[in-house]
Design an enzyme around this catalytic site. Structure first.
Site, PDB file in Angstrom:
ATOM      1  N   GLY A  57      -7.535   9.634 -13.422  1.00  0.00           N
ATOM      2  CA  GLY A  57      -7.347  10.216 -12.235  1.00  0.00           C
ATOM      3  C   GLY A  57      -8.089   9.508 -10.992  1.00  0.00           C
ATOM      4  CB  CYS A  84      -9.679   5.742 -16.767  1.00  0.00           C
ATOM      5  SG  CYS A  84     -10.421   5.299 -15.290  1.00  0.00           S
ATOM      6  CE1 TYR A  85     -12.200  13.388 -12.625  1.00  0.00           C
ATOM      7  CE2 TYR A  85     -10.928  14.161 -14.306  1.00  0.00           C
ATOM      8  CZ  TYR A  85     -11.657  14.351 -13.269  1.00  0.00           C
ATOM      9  OH  TYR A  85     -12.073  15.699 -12.725  1.00  0.00           O
ATOM     10  CG  HIS A 172      -5.766   2.409 -17.151  1.00  0.00           C
ATOM     11  ND1 HIS A 172      -5.146   3.730 -17.098  1.00  0.00           N
ATOM     12  CD2 HIS A 172      -6.788   2.405 -16.492  1.00  0.00           C
ATOM     13  CE1 HIS A 172      -6.298   4.486 -16.006  1.00  0.00           C
ATOM     14  NE2 HIS A 172      -7.076   3.352 -15.875  1.00  0.00           N
ATOM     15  CD  GLU A 174      -2.279   3.968 -19.146  1.00  0.00           C
ATOM     16  OE1 GLU A 174      -3.141   3.889 -20.179  1.00  0.00           O
ATOM     17  OE2 GLU A 174      -2.939   4.557 -18.083  1.00  0.00           O
ATOM     18  CB  VAL A 227      23.579   6.418 -14.929  1.00  0.00           C
ATOM     19  CG1 VAL A 227      23.187   6.562 -16.286  1.00  0.00           C
ATOM     20  CG2 VAL A 227      23.837   5.008 -14.564  1.00  0.00           C
ATOM     21  CG  ASP A 228      20.643  10.091 -13.752  1.00  0.00           C
ATOM     22  OD1 ASP A 228      20.306   9.240 -14.629  1.00  0.00           O
ATOM     23  OD2 ASP A 228      19.607  10.125 -12.663  1.00  0.00           O
ATOM     24  CB  SER A 229      26.031  13.202 -12.080  1.00  0.00           C
ATOM     25  OG  SER A 229      26.617  12.181 -11.576  1.00  0.00           O
ATOM     26  CE  LYS A 375      19.140   5.779 -13.816  1.00  0.00           C
ATOM     27  NZ  LYS A 375      19.649   6.651 -12.811  1.00  0.00           N
TER      28      LYS A 375
END
Ligand code: XMP
Length: 607
Positions: A57, A84-85, A172, A174, A227-229, A375
């Site tokens: 954060g 981290c935070y 980090h 990630e 794509v999503d709909s 996604k």
């Protein structure tokens, strides 16, 4: 009442770092379901979690009002990882001490592994490179913790209490810059008794959720072609049956070549025949007549879309009173207001969350079956449901469609080098060999959007192409009236000055762009470059080298999140083929340009 968490999920408590979604995605890649919750979420609500990760954060734990978690989460007996935070908060909550670091440390740092690295760092050998971004650090470890890594500037870079399964990393894991970062997260996930996560198993679960939520109602869904709909509509059909679902696809006249047919075919193949397609292109072109200002075009397209949707759904008798609810293809990042975005000044409102829709959501009238997915997971789910691979892996396409790729201008705005160059600035002959276009496009420079000219260079000499690539970064910095640099590989086309024809958003221009765009799509797939490129806008300009001519700009880019982008220099043969095919096959196009501008200073789209 707060919704229960997913049983045995790994919860990311978001302290406001920019990385909460990245952590959540990485955990899912490790095969465990992850969800993001606010930091103050009670220990009681988290008791069924399999593990907890405390994100980084921007604040210091000593700042007034800095976010705090419920200390009881450290007594739940489940693994907790502070990053981290998250490390600072954990240190303080357990009686250790945090201090402002001597040095603010950003970027890659070498850490030395201490005491074997414990459960998380056992893959790192004696040392490895990690990504640091912090000011504060732990000055004294809480009781029971052992140091597992240190760096030159941060003594307590990682520490753990292996018995209580509490872990703290100052860096980090990630981000991909952290060597073995993924291994560290994988090791953490392995310690958690998490429910396995794979999209193949999710289909059944989400199906049950949809059935419960819809109950005996029916769902009306606006299918955009994206794509999503498309995936959401397929899922609803397969779960509820086609009698309880109705889709509507509005053809705005601004879609890609054969796009409607592509989607209809994919649905037909799956036995889905309840998509009603309305051709409203005439309505759109009528409303856009004489309009050339980009934001006004966007607004008209958005408003017309809502009007048409309302009118058609009324004509089709799809009313709430008759048991219809609205389906949307909203995905996870659009539903989670992360700590990172909660306090940001102005983030664009997602169109699935405008006021009218928000009110419907509160009344339980909206179903969003993809709201827990990222996604790439939506795409995998689409394939799982039987949609074609190429359909679900298409490049992102903006809501207003080709509407923002047809540059409109009422008047030319010529600019000579004398006017372009500020007093006294010295530019090389090569720079000034470029021809400045008499139209402007949008860019992003400093903190704001700019509306400036592009300059085009004409050469097919490989060495000079390289020079033009370099100029793409240099020229917009050196010449404040310019924001883009283009390359044309037909040197004989170089004009003294470009011609200009007033251009609006018309069907004729949309048809031209559709042809050029289809050629590009075709050649990208043929050259197997489609996947390497993140997005490839093809833009029509009301500018040519002969009277009445228009031109096409190719804008291939690579990007992670569209916030910044790198222009992609296409292989010579591919560029030559696209150039020649567009000139030969698209009437009225007399020049093709490759946009070599990064973002910033150019935006991805031209408008
Ligand atoms: P820019 O041009 O700002 O684009 O660099 C960043 C990303 O946003 C997309 N884009 C839009 N998407 N409605 C959308 O849904 C819009 O009005 C719009 N304008 C730009 C663009 O395609 C790129 O991916």
């Amino acid at each position: 009442m707060e919704a229960p968490i997913h049983p045995r999920s790994i919860v990311i408590l978001d302290f406001g770092g920019q990385y909460a979604h990245l952590i959540a995605r990485r955990v899912r890649q490790c095969g465990a379901y992850s969800e993001i919750l606010p930091p103050e979420t009670s220990a009681d609500r988290l008791k069924d979690a399999a593990g907890i990760i405390l994100s980084g954060g921007p604040q210091s734990v000593y700042d007034a009002g800095s976010p705090k978690a419920d200390p009881k989460i450290l007594e739940l007996g489940i693994p907790v990882l502070g990053l981290c935070y998250g490390l600072h908060w954990m240190t303080q909550a357990l009686g250790g001490q945090v201090k402002g670091g001597n040095v603010k440390e950003y970027g890659k740092t070498r850490i030395i592994i201490e005491n074997g690295g414990g459960a998380l760092l056992q893959d790192c050998g004696d040392s490895c490179t990690v990504w640091m971004s912090h000011g504060d650090e732990a000055a004294r470890l809480p009781d029971g913790f052992t140091l597992i890594a240190s760096s030159e500037t941060c003594k307590h870079a990682a520490f753990s209490d292996e018995d209580r399964r509490l872990f703290a990393l100052q860096f980090h894991p990630e981000v991909t810059h952290s060597e073995h970062g993924f291994d560290m997260l994988r090791r953490f996930v392995a310690l958690c008794d998490a429910a396995p996560w794979a999209i193949e198993n999710y289909t059944g679960y989400v199906g049950e959720q949809v059935k419960q939520e819809v109950s005996n109602r029916k769902v009306f869904m606006l299918v955009s072609g994206g794509v999503d709909s498309t995936v959401a509509f397929t899922l609803l059909n397969q779960v509820l049956g086609k009698d309880r679902v109705q889709g509507l696809l509005v053809d705005t006249g601004l879609m890609r070549k054969n796009e409607v047919a592509l989607i209809k075919n994919a649905f037909d193949h799956l036995g889905i025949d309840n998509l009603h397609v309305v051709d409203e292109s005439e309505t759109f072109f009528e409303k856009l007549k004489g309009v050339y200002e980009p934001e006004q075009k966007r607004k008209i397209i958005g408003d017309t879309f809502l009007d048409v949707q309302k009118r058609v759904s009324e004509e089709m008798d799809l009313r709430v009173e008759d048991g219809w609810m609205l389906g949307q293809g909203t995905i996870y990042p659009d539903t989670i207001e992360t700590g990172g975005t909660k306090h940001a000044d102005k983030i664009k409102t997602h169109h699935n969350r405008v006021d009218a829709i928000q009110q419907m959501i509160e009344k339980g009238l909206v179903i969003e079956p993809l709201k827990e997915l990222y996604k790439d997971e939506v795409r995998a789910l689409g394939e799982e449901l039987g949609l074609p691979h190429d359909l679900v892996w298409r490049h992102p396409f903006p809501g207003p469609g080709l509407g923002v790729r047809i540059l409109c201008a009422e008047q030319s705005s010529p600019l000579s080098w004398e006017q372009a160059v500020p007093n006294g600035a010295q530019l090389t002959d090569f720079i000034q060999s470029g021809v400045i276009l008499p139209v402007k496009s949008v860019g992003v420079q400093g903190d704001g959007r700019t509306y400036r000219h592009a300059v085009a260079y004409f050469t097919d000499d490989l060495r000079q192409i390289h020079d033009v690539h370099v100029l793409a970064t240099m020229v917009p910095n050196a010449v404040p009236t310019l924001n883009r640099v283009l390359l044309c590989i037909d040197p004989d086309k170089k004009p003294k000055k470009f011609t200009f024809t007033p251009g609006y958003l018309t069907r004729a221009r949309a048809d031209l762009l559709r042809e050029a765009d289809a050629i590009v799509d075709d050649e990208m797939r043929r050259a197997e470059l489609y996947k390497e490129i993140w997005q490839f806008p093809v833009v029509l300009l009301p500018v040519g080298v002969q009277d009445g001519g228009q031109s096409i700009v190719l804008r291939p880019i690579t990007s992670i999140d569209a916030m910044s982008a790198d222009a992609k220099l296409l292989p010579d043969d591919v560029l030559r083929t696209i150039n020649d095919r567009i000139l030969a096959e698209v009437p009225g196009i007399d020049a093709v340009f490759l946009d070599l501008t990064n973002k910033p200073p150019g935006t991805i789209e031209w408008e």
